[in-house]
Design a protein around this motif. Structure first.
Motif, PDB file in Angstrom:
ATOM      1  N   LYS A 273       0.821  -1.238  -0.169  1.00 59.34           N
ATOM      2  CA  LYS A 273       0.084  -0.043   0.055  1.00 59.34           C
ATOM      3  C   LYS A 273       1.003   1.378   0.009  1.00 59.34           C
ATOM      4  N   VAL A 274       1.973   1.204   0.801  1.00 63.13           N
ATOM      5  CA  VAL A 274       2.802   2.161   0.686  1.00 63.13           C
ATOM      6  C   VAL A 274       3.495   2.499  -0.553  1.00 63.13           C
ATOM      7  N   TYR A 275       4.099   1.397  -1.292  1.00 59.98           N
ATOM      8  CA  TYR A 275       4.405   1.571  -2.824  1.00 59.98           C
ATOM      9  C   TYR A 275       3.370   2.231  -3.698  1.00 59.98           C
ATOM     10  N   ALA A 276       2.168   1.815  -3.288  1.00 59.11           N
ATOM     11  CA  ALA A 276       1.151   2.236  -4.399  1.00 59.11           C
ATOM     12  C   ALA A 276       0.908   3.703  -3.935  1.00 59.11           C
ATOM     13  N   ALA A 277       1.009   4.055  -2.699  1.00 58.14           N
ATOM     14  CA  ALA A 277       0.828   5.684  -2.602  1.00 58.14           C
ATOM     15  C   ALA A 277       1.850   6.463  -3.215  1.00 58.14           C
ATOM     16  N   GLY A 278       3.079   5.812  -3.385  1.00 57.11           N
ATOM     17  CA  GLY A 278       3.960   6.863  -3.980  1.00 57.11           C
ATOM     18  C   GLY A 278       3.719   7.218  -5.519  1.00 57.11           C
ATOM     19  N   LYS A 279       4.442   8.128  -6.029  1.00 58.89           N
ATOM     20  CA  LYS A 279       4.350   8.536  -7.224  1.00 58.89           C
ATOM     21  C   LYS A 279       5.817   8.752  -8.095  1.00 58.89           C
ATOM     22  N   ALA A 280       6.906   8.615  -7.097  1.00 56.98           N
ATOM     23  CA  ALA A 280       8.159   9.102  -7.704  1.00 56.98           C
ATOM     24  C   ALA A 280       8.989   7.512  -7.792  1.00 56.98           C
ATOM     25  N   SER A 281       9.880   7.683  -8.155  1.00 59.18           N
ATOM     26  CA  SER A 281      10.764   6.463  -8.340  1.00 59.18           C
ATOM     27  C   SER A 281      11.163   5.776  -6.961  1.00 59.18           C
ATOM     28  N   VAL A 282      11.539   4.501  -7.141  1.00 53.64           N
ATOM     29  CA  VAL A 282      11.887   3.798  -6.052  1.00 53.64           C
ATOM     30  C   VAL A 282      13.509   3.377  -6.350  1.00 53.64           C
ATOM     31  N   GLY A 283      14.278   3.610  -5.424  1.00 54.10           N
ATOM     32  CA  GLY A 283      15.702   3.230  -5.350  1.00 54.10           C
ATOM     33  C   GLY A 283      15.804   1.922  -4.515  1.00 54.10           C
ATOM     34  N   ILE A 284      16.752   1.060  -5.321  1.00 60.10           N
ATOM     35  CA  ILE A 284      17.248  -0.259  -4.587  1.00 60.10           C
ATOM     36  C   ILE A 284      18.444  -0.184  -4.618  1.00 60.10           C
ATOM     37  N   LEU A 285      19.293  -0.328  -3.300  1.00 60.79           N
ATOM     38  CA  LEU A 285      20.671  -0.343  -3.084  1.00 60.79           C
ATOM     39  C   LEU A 285      21.170  -1.912  -2.815  1.00 60.79           C
ATOM     40  N   ASP A 286      22.167  -2.359  -3.141  1.00 63.19           N
ATOM     41  CA  ASP A 286      22.748  -3.561  -3.182  1.00 63.19           C
ATOM     42  C   ASP A 286      23.847  -3.465  -2.119  1.00 63.19           C
ATOM     43  N   LYS A 287      23.246  -2.945  -0.962  1.00 67.83           N
ATOM     44  CA  LYS A 287      24.181  -2.544   0.378  1.00 67.83           C
ATOM     45  C   LYS A 287      23.675  -3.319   1.392  1.00 67.83           C
ATOM     46  N   PRO A 288      24.211  -4.354   2.209  1.00 69.56           N
ATOM     47  CA  PRO A 288      23.622  -4.661   3.363  1.00 69.56           C
ATOM     48  C   PRO A 288      23.716  -3.800   4.575  1.00 69.56           C
ATOM     49  N   LEU A 289      22.840  -2.674   4.574  1.00 71.59           N
ATOM     50  CA  LEU A 289      22.805  -1.873   5.558  1.00 71.59           C
ATOM     51  C   LEU A 289      22.067  -2.011   6.844  1.00 71.59           C
ATOM     52  N   TYR A 290      21.219  -3.236   6.943  1.00 75.10           N
ATOM     53  CA  TYR A 290      20.329  -3.596   8.118  1.00 75.10           C
ATOM     54  C   TYR A 290      20.812  -4.848   8.419  1.00 75.10           C
TER      55      TYR A 290
END
Length: 218
Positions: free
Chosen positions: A186-203
């Motif tokens: 639902k959060v992704y559906a609420a957006g209008k701009a691009s989504v960034g995917i990072l190939d980094k294990p930050l969590y």
């Protein structure tokens, strides 16, 4: 312009893990944080640890409530947050020191509303970087939503940085395990701009016998 990031951390009976979690959050190299701790009726020493850190760092606020589960705690944090951006951290996990700055810089440079990273799972005699089956980079909103609906990006809210406005009408369902499945798309559906995917294990996702995910019943 200051981009305040609200970090919402539900807390329930995690005295063995909480200090490491909070140390990793306050050690972020991104300064402008609002750290919201929601003590969900803990019966161990978690509240005392929260109070200790509350006195250490002025960016921390503490909310005490009766036990209602992780969803109710996250929802209360969403109700109270003041940041332009929001992140979720589980109180038995940790984040690397540059997680917030890395994701924020990427979001601002690429006009993203959501940035999603990878994670490192560790514990229970294993350690592994969990990578996504899609290349890192920018994805238009519709493509990102398609990937979410096909469960390719996963539903974990903790691996993302979000514009707070995306959560205006969205809350987690109460009383369910794996409540993320019913929410993040639902959060992704609420957006209008691009989504960034990072190939980094930050969590840093810690596996242990106390995890809610390991307490599933029919």
């Amino acid at each position: 312009m200051v981009n305040l990031v609200s970090i919402i951390i539900p807390v329930y009976n995690v005295e063995k893990y909480l200090s490491a979690c909070l140390d990793s959050v306050i050690a972020q190299d991104y300064e402008y944080l609002e750290i919201i701790l929601i003590n969900d009726g803990s019966t161990d020493g978690s509240l005392a640890i929260c109070q200790e850190y509350l006195s250490k760092d002025k960016r921390i606020s503490l909310i005490n409530k009766e036990n209602g589960g992780q969803s109710s705690s996250r929802n209360l944090g969403l109700d109270r947050m003041k940041g332009e951006w929001v992140m979720f951290v589980d109180s038995d996990d940790e984040i690397v020191p540059n997680m917030v700055s890395t994701m924020m810089n990427y979001a601002l440079q690429n006009a993203c509303e959501i940035v999603r990273c990878n994670c490192l799972t560790r514990g229970m005699n294993r350690e592994k970087v969990r990578t996504l089956p899609v290349p890192a980079g920018l994805y238009e909103r519709d493509k990102a939503l398609e990937l979410i609906l096909k469960d390719i990006l996963g539903s974990q809210p903790c691996f993302g940085l979000y514009k707070s406005c995306l959560w205006k009408e969205i809350r987690f369902p109460i009383g369910h395990i794996f409540e993320d499945l019913a929410t993040i798309f639902k959060v992704y559906a609420a957006g209008k701009a691009s989504v960034g995917i990072l190939d980094k294990p930050l969590y840093l996702y810690n596996l242990h016998d106390d995890s809610t995910s390991f307490k599933v019943t029919p």
